[in-house]
Design an enzyme around this catalytic site. Sequence first.
Site, PDB file in Angstrom:
ATOM      1  N   LYS A  53       0.850  -1.207   0.000  1.00  0.00           N
ATOM      2  CA  LYS A  53       0.000   0.000   0.000  1.00  0.00           C
ATOM      3  C   LYS A  53       0.883   1.255   0.000  1.00  0.00           C
ATOM      4  O   LYS A  53       0.623   2.208  -0.742  1.00  0.00           O
ATOM      5  CB  LYS A  53      -0.921   0.012   1.225  1.00  0.00           C
ATOM      6  CG  LYS A  53      -2.099  -0.942   1.128  1.00  0.00           C
ATOM      7  CD  LYS A  53      -2.916  -0.893   2.417  1.00  0.00           C
ATOM      8  CE  LYS A  53      -4.046  -1.908   2.425  1.00  0.00           C
ATOM      9  NZ  LYS A  53      -4.815  -1.882   3.680  1.00  0.00           N
ATOM     10  N   SER A  76      -1.210   1.068   6.435  1.00  0.00           N
ATOM     11  CA  SER A  76      -1.521   0.128   7.505  1.00  0.00           C
ATOM     12  C   SER A  76      -2.462  -0.943   6.979  1.00  0.00           C
ATOM     13  O   SER A  76      -3.256  -0.699   6.073  1.00  0.00           O
ATOM     14  CB  SER A  76      -2.182   0.898   8.653  1.00  0.00           C
ATOM     15  OG  SER A  76      -2.461   0.035   9.725  1.00  0.00           O
ATOM     16  N   ASP A  77      -2.349  -2.133   7.548  1.00  0.00           N
ATOM     17  CA  ASP A  77      -3.273  -3.196   7.191  1.00  0.00           C
ATOM     18  C   ASP A  77      -3.572  -3.996   8.452  1.00  0.00           C
ATOM     19  O   ASP A  77      -2.677  -4.222   9.270  1.00  0.00           O
ATOM     20  CB  ASP A  77      -2.684  -4.106   6.108  1.00  0.00           C
ATOM     21  CG  ASP A  77      -3.756  -5.013   5.513  1.00  0.00           C
ATOM     22  OD1 ASP A  77      -4.576  -4.510   4.729  1.00  0.00           O
ATOM     23  OD2 ASP A  77      -3.792  -6.205   5.855  1.00  0.00           O
ATOM     24  N   THR A  78      -4.825  -4.378   8.616  1.00  0.00           N
ATOM     25  CA  THR A  78      -5.237  -5.140   9.799  1.00  0.00           C
ATOM     26  C   THR A  78      -5.938  -6.412   9.366  1.00  0.00           C
ATOM     27  O   THR A  78      -6.764  -6.378   8.452  1.00  0.00           O
ATOM     28  CB  THR A  78      -6.205  -4.302  10.673  1.00  0.00           C
ATOM     29  OG1 THR A  78      -5.543  -3.105  11.076  1.00  0.00           O
ATOM     30  CG2 THR A  78      -6.633  -5.064  11.921  1.00  0.00           C
TER      31      THR A  78
END
Length: 196
Positions: A53, A76-78
């Site tokens: 990203k 950010s990635d969750t």
Amino acid sequence: MHSHLILASASPRRTALLHQMNVAHTICPADIDETPKPGEKPDDLVARLASEKAQAVMKKLEKQQALQDNTVVLASDTLIAFNGESLGKPVDKADAIRILSMLSGQTHQVLTSISALSQLKHVTRTVVTAVTFASLTKQQIIDYWETGEPADKAGSYAIQGIGGEFVVSINGSSSSVVGLPLYETRQLLNEFGVVK
């Protein structure tokens, strides 16, 4: 010279958390393919997606000739991991029921990776938080689906929303579960000269 921070996310929750930290930023969402690679472990997947990203937004800024020397991109990635399996957003109602039934009465991990990228360096870190759910009845799960909240959430729930009612305990960073670990993000941005 202060760095200019670009948030590679359209998430209102991540923007709100950066505002809470009093960090000025511009929003430029990343558009990437989030399909897991065959056999990819949750921690590898979440770190790769956050990193990709950040890279996608940096490339977009370069193309638009909007890249400044002091630009820092934060992505950010969750995702939710349970028994080594990554649980993304539910495909449909049946999938949400399957996921929430699996998490019912169990402890799962919420993994959030943060990735900062400048023209000089690229750093990605992952924060793992253990979340324990109460035992849920099928009716509770169906009622929750009907609220519309689980449809676009990793693991089919939002801890900062109605889904918070199902959480018995959190061991780790609560802000990470929402989508941006405050302490680790400040440390990372500090390394890039964005915050003191």
